[in-house]
Design a protein around this motif. Structure first.
Motif, PDB file in Angstrom:
ATOM      1  N   ARG A 147      75.022 120.690 -37.421  1.00  0.00           N
ATOM      2  CA  ARG A 147      76.421 120.274 -37.377  1.00  0.00           C
ATOM      3  C   ARG A 147      77.086 120.802 -38.638  1.00  0.00           C
ATOM      4  O   ARG A 147      76.743 120.392 -39.741  1.00  0.00           O
ATOM      5  CB  ARG A 147      76.543 118.751 -37.317  1.00  0.00           C
ATOM      6  CG  ARG A 147      77.964 118.296 -37.061  1.00  0.00           C
ATOM      7  CD  ARG A 147      78.075 116.793 -36.969  1.00  0.00           C
ATOM      8  NE  ARG A 147      79.435 116.412 -36.606  1.00  0.00           N
ATOM      9  CZ  ARG A 147      79.905 115.177 -36.657  1.00  0.00           C
ATOM     10  NH1 ARG A 147      79.107 114.185 -37.057  1.00  0.00           N
ATOM     11  NH2 ARG A 147      81.140 114.908 -36.315  1.00  0.00           N
ATOM     12  N   ASP A 156      82.270 120.238 -29.451  1.00  0.00           N
ATOM     13  CA  ASP A 156      83.387 119.908 -30.331  1.00  0.00           C
ATOM     14  C   ASP A 156      83.686 118.423 -30.167  1.00  0.00           C
ATOM     15  O   ASP A 156      84.200 118.019 -29.119  1.00  0.00           O
ATOM     16  CB  ASP A 156      84.625 120.718 -29.967  1.00  0.00           C
ATOM     17  CG  ASP A 156      84.535 122.142 -30.455  1.00  0.00           C
ATOM     18  OD1 ASP A 156      83.988 122.984 -29.727  1.00  0.00           O
ATOM     19  OD2 ASP A 156      85.010 122.391 -31.570  1.00  0.00           O
ATOM     20  N   SER A 204      80.388 111.657 -29.081  1.00  0.00           N
ATOM     21  CA  SER A 204      80.758 111.350 -30.458  1.00  0.00           C
ATOM     22  C   SER A 204      81.265 109.923 -30.532  1.00  0.00           C
ATOM     23  O   SER A 204      81.666 109.331 -29.524  1.00  0.00           O
ATOM     24  CB  SER A 204      81.799 112.333 -30.998  1.00  0.00           C
ATOM     25  OG  SER A 204      83.051 112.174 -30.344  1.00  0.00           O
ATOM     26  N   THR A 206      82.774 110.345 -36.751  1.00  0.00           N
ATOM     27  CA  THR A 206      81.792 110.659 -37.780  1.00  0.00           C
ATOM     28  C   THR A 206      80.393 110.866 -37.230  1.00  0.00           C
ATOM     29  O   THR A 206      79.549 111.441 -37.890  1.00  0.00           O
ATOM     30  CB  THR A 206      81.751 109.531 -38.821  1.00  0.00           C
ATOM     31  OG1 THR A 206      81.520 108.283 -38.143  1.00  0.00           O
ATOM     32  CG2 THR A 206      83.077 109.440 -39.577  1.00  0.00           C
ATOM     33  N   SER A 221      88.228 114.545 -32.880  1.00  0.00           N
ATOM     34  CA  SER A 221      88.616 114.640 -34.279  1.00  0.00           C
ATOM     35  C   SER A 221      88.542 113.275 -34.967  1.00  0.00           C
ATOM     36  O   SER A 221      89.047 112.270 -34.445  1.00  0.00           O
ATOM     37  CB  SER A 221      90.052 115.186 -34.375  1.00  0.00           C
ATOM     38  OG  SER A 221      90.473 115.239 -35.714  1.00  0.00           O
ATOM     39  N   TYR A 258      83.129 106.830 -33.440  1.00  0.00           N
ATOM     40  CA  TYR A 258      83.744 106.517 -34.722  1.00  0.00           C
ATOM     41  C   TYR A 258      83.061 105.272 -35.228  1.00  0.00           C
ATOM     42  O   TYR A 258      83.168 104.216 -34.604  1.00  0.00           O
ATOM     43  CB  TYR A 258      85.240 106.298 -34.532  1.00  0.00           C
ATOM     44  CG  TYR A 258      85.999 105.988 -35.787  1.00  0.00           C
ATOM     45  CD1 TYR A 258      86.533 104.726 -36.004  1.00  0.00           C
ATOM     46  CD2 TYR A 258      86.175 106.965 -36.762  1.00  0.00           C
ATOM     47  CE1 TYR A 258      87.233 104.438 -37.163  1.00  0.00           C
ATOM     48  CE2 TYR A 258      86.883 106.681 -37.921  1.00  0.00           C
ATOM     49  CZ  TYR A 258      87.403 105.419 -38.117  1.00  0.00           C
ATOM     50  OH  TYR A 258      88.091 105.134 -39.258  1.00  0.00           O
ATOM     51  N   SER A 279      81.696 118.573 -38.240  1.00  0.00           N
ATOM     52  CA  SER A 279      82.478 118.598 -36.997  1.00  0.00           C
ATOM     53  C   SER A 279      81.670 119.206 -35.857  1.00  0.00           C
ATOM     54  O   SER A 279      80.833 118.546 -35.266  1.00  0.00           O
ATOM     55  CB  SER A 279      83.786 119.351 -37.209  1.00  0.00           C
ATOM     56  OG  SER A 279      84.557 119.350 -36.031  1.00  0.00           O
ATOM     57  N   VAL A 280      81.871 120.497 -35.614  1.00  0.00           N
ATOM     58  CA  VAL A 280      81.239 121.175 -34.483  1.00  0.00           C
ATOM     59  C   VAL A 280      79.720 121.159 -34.619  1.00  0.00           C
ATOM     60  O   VAL A 280      79.172 121.274 -35.719  1.00  0.00           O
ATOM     61  CB  VAL A 280      81.736 122.628 -34.411  1.00  0.00           C
ATOM     62  CG1 VAL A 280      80.963 123.429 -33.378  1.00  0.00           C
ATOM     63  CG2 VAL A 280      83.224 122.654 -34.100  1.00  0.00           C
TER      64      VAL A 280
END
Lengths: 116, 116
Positions: free
Chosen positions: B69, B24, B94, B30, B27, B96, B73-74
């Motif tokens: 994916r 995960d 992850s 990208t 949030s 950005y 997201s997940v």
């Protein structure tokens, strides 16, 4: 093909001393050089990073020295503390454009132990 | 805020079984990456996803490895017909990547996979 070579494999430094870890890269397309710190059981965390347009970057006790012509860079930890004991990875990537992601190529890691 | 989370934290399986590892990301990030860290080794890039672009699968070691994916997201990393040499810590990260941000990747704690 090992694109990022790191040395030494392990390092023991007395408290208060200077820890030095060296890395060399091959691909001249790399333009972003981060160092990651990893504690046992945790994922790596970004410590400090540099781009090749500068020869040195300092953040607190941590300094990256960068030699573009030699394709080498190093991490210096000043006044090393027991809490700095961890595994350190140098890495290289192409930072890409404003909306680009890029895989990171990691060195093999250096296990640093700071003796009290 | 919440960081990258991975599940399970540990997985023990028998040779020949399939396994699924979940990530995960943070949030709003990208880009999502999978790396593998074998005992005493550096981090080996496996695959990354960025937005709706085709994933970069160049690091997958064999066709037994796949990842998807969903909904941007997940992510799930699947290893089919596991072998003992697949034993490692699988790390997800992850980042950005929009708006000129540097390629800082945030890592999860990893899933330790043991194949008996």
């Amino acid at each position: 093909q090992q694109q990022v070579k790191q040395s030494p494999q392990s390092l023991i430094v007395q408290k208060g001393g200077i820890s030095i870890i060296n890395c060399a890269y091959e691909n001249t397309a790399f333009d972003y050089f981060p160092w990651y710190q990893q504690f046992p059981g945790k994922g790596p965390a970004l410590l400090i990073a540099i781009r090749p347009d500068v020869s040195e970057k300092k953040e607190g006790r941590f300094t990256i020295s960068f030699n573009k012509s030699a394709k080498q860079f190093s991490l210096h930890i000043m006044d090393s503390q027991p809490g700095d004991s961890a595994t350190y990875f140098c890495a290289a990537s192409r930072a890409g454009g404003y909306s680009s992601a890029s895989k990171i190529i990691f060195g093999s890691g250096t296990r640093l132990s700071i003796r009290p | 805020g919440a960081g990258v989370s991975q599940s399970p934290s540990n997985k023990v399986t028998e040779k020949g079984k399939d396994v699924e590892l979940r990530c995960d990301p943070i949030s709003g990030h990208t880009a999502l990456y999978w790396y593998r860290q074998s005992l005493g080794q550096g981090l080996e890039f496996l695959i990354y996803f960025q937005g709706n672009s085709a994933p970069d699968k160049s690091g997958l070691p064999s066709d037994r490895f796949s990842a998807e994916r969903t909904g941007g997201s997940v992510s799930t990393l699947t290893i089919q017909r596991t072998q003992q040499e697949d034993s490692a810590v699988y790390l997800c990260a992850s980042s950005y990547t929009s708006g000129g941000a540097r390629n800082e990747q945030f890592f999860g704690p990893g899933t330790r996979l043991t194949v008996l």
